[in-house]
Design an enzyme around this catalytic site. Sequence first.
Site, PDB file in Angstrom:
ATOM      1  N   LYS A  92       0.824  -1.214   0.000  1.00 28.88           N
ATOM      2  CA  LYS A  92       0.000   0.000   0.000  1.00 28.88           C
ATOM      3  C   LYS A  92       0.862   1.270   0.000  1.00 28.88           C
ATOM      4  CE  LYS A  92      -0.733   0.400   5.026  1.00 28.88           C
ATOM      5  NZ  LYS A  92      -1.748   0.502   6.102  1.00 28.88           N
ATOM      6  N   ASP A  93       2.157   1.148   0.332  1.00 32.61           N
ATOM      7  CA  ASP A  93       3.051   2.313   0.317  1.00 32.61           C
ATOM      8  C   ASP A  93       3.651   2.588  -1.056  1.00 32.61           C
ATOM      9  OD1 ASP A  93       2.697   2.686   3.049  1.00 32.61           O
ATOM     10  OD2 ASP A  93       4.460   1.522   3.602  1.00 32.61           O
ATOM     11  N   ARG A 140      -8.015   8.409   4.327  1.00 27.66           N
ATOM     12  CA  ARG A 140      -8.995   7.396   3.908  1.00 27.66           C
ATOM     13  C   ARG A 140      -9.811   6.912   5.093  1.00 27.66           C
ATOM     14  NH1 ARG A 140      -8.823   2.166   4.891  1.00 27.66           N
ATOM     15  NH2 ARG A 140      -6.646   2.300   5.578  1.00 27.66           N
ATOM     16  N   ARG A 141      -9.136   6.596   6.191  1.00 30.23           N
ATOM     17  CA  ARG A 141      -9.858   6.132   7.372  1.00 30.23           C
ATOM     18  C   ARG A 141     -10.712   7.238   7.964  1.00 30.23           C
ATOM     19  NH1 ARG A 141      -4.400   3.169   9.362  1.00 30.23           N
ATOM     20  NH2 ARG A 141      -4.797   1.090   8.526  1.00 30.23           N
ATOM     21  N   ARG A 162       0.761  10.214  14.042  1.00 30.74           N
ATOM     22  CA  ARG A 162       1.859   9.529  13.368  1.00 30.74           C
ATOM     23  C   ARG A 162       2.492   8.569  14.360  1.00 30.74           C
ATOM     24  NH1 ARG A 162       5.210  11.268   9.267  1.00 30.74           N
ATOM     25  NH2 ARG A 162       5.952   9.140   9.508  1.00 30.74           N
ATOM     26  N   ARG A 168       1.201   4.458  18.543  1.00 26.31           N
ATOM     27  CA  ARG A 168      -0.229   4.686  18.308  1.00 26.31           C
ATOM     28  C   ARG A 168      -1.088   4.033  19.390  1.00 26.31           C
ATOM     29  NH1 ARG A 168      -1.186   5.330  11.884  1.00 26.31           N
ATOM     30  NH2 ARG A 168       0.870   6.122  11.374  1.00 26.31           N
ATOM     31  N   CYS A 255      -0.865   7.592  -2.600  1.00 28.98           N
ATOM     32  CA  CYS A 255      -1.209   6.560  -1.616  1.00 28.98           C
ATOM     33  C   CYS A 255      -1.610   7.124  -0.264  1.00 28.98           C
ATOM     34  CB  CYS A 255      -0.083   5.526  -1.476  1.00 28.98           C
ATOM     35  SG  CYS A 255       1.549   6.191  -1.259  1.00 28.98           S
TER      36      CYS A 255
END
Length: 330
Positions: A92-93, A140-141, A162, A168, A255
């Site tokens: 995905k990166d 996106r989230r 981040r 997190r 992305c």
Amino acid sequence: MTDNSPQRARTDADAPLRLGTRRSKLAMAQSGLVADAVSEVTGRAVELVEVTTYGDISREHLAQIGGTGVFVAALREALLRGEVDFAVHSLKDLPTAQPEGLVLAAVPVREDPRDVLVARDGLTLEQLPSGARIGTGSPRRMAQLNAYARNHGLDIETVPIRGNVDTRIGFVRSGELDAVVLAAAGLSRLGRTGEATDFLSVDTILPAPGQGALAIECAETSADLAAALAELDDPVTRAAVTAERALLGALGAGCSAPVGALADLLADGQAVNELRLRGVVGSTDGSSLVQMSTTGPVPTSHDDAAAIGRELAAEMLAKGAAGLMGERAL
């Protein structure tokens, strides 16, 4: 007693293969899994070579630094300079355009592509209290969480964050946030799936294109190595992520843009006969979403899979998707 038998000269085939990887715990864990698999198919030792990327050292949010390629550029440069033999990325990166001189040699079997919630007190998304603060670094989230909250009468605040998985989850443990959203695949590869309090349905949040999949890349000139790495390629995963990334590329999105996509194979009884591709683009406040899907025959080539993605992208753009993406790829 002296051994006068001739000593075999050391050759490149004896040297360990050098696998370029980011330094994070997650990157090292997933690269370790690939290293074991590559060692098995090649019969050679594999050593991890840690490479620091711009995305690892920047403290800015991904949307501010562009997102596209910030975690992969340094690894690709190391490949092109011959400092490493191959590299492992989170798919995905990866930017959707493949650079000259490098080949995507393998996309192994995909992990669970879903997102998960890690919340205080074991809460699920529906159980979060009014005013709950949910951390994520992904537009996106944010877009889909806020849209879900609007549609279900929930009062939440999405907070940009981040950091690595420990950082997190630490925001939740310290009480600074009520929950964070992470990729299920990342927790699985770290052996920490048990910390997820809710697996979020793809009907609630579509994952990032390629989420849960890894990309193994090497130089085009390393034909023998590319052939060996290709043994780790999973055709089903490759077809799915090709369609998802073609959608992302045709939308002109990077992305870190608020784009979700997931391709899956549909079966009629025992026979798999269709590929379904779902896509979503949304404003980060969740006020506007363009969400569509298409189905087609199971692709038999890269071009077939990419065509499905481009077709859905065209339909989404016709419905106004372009106006919802803050970041457009240049």
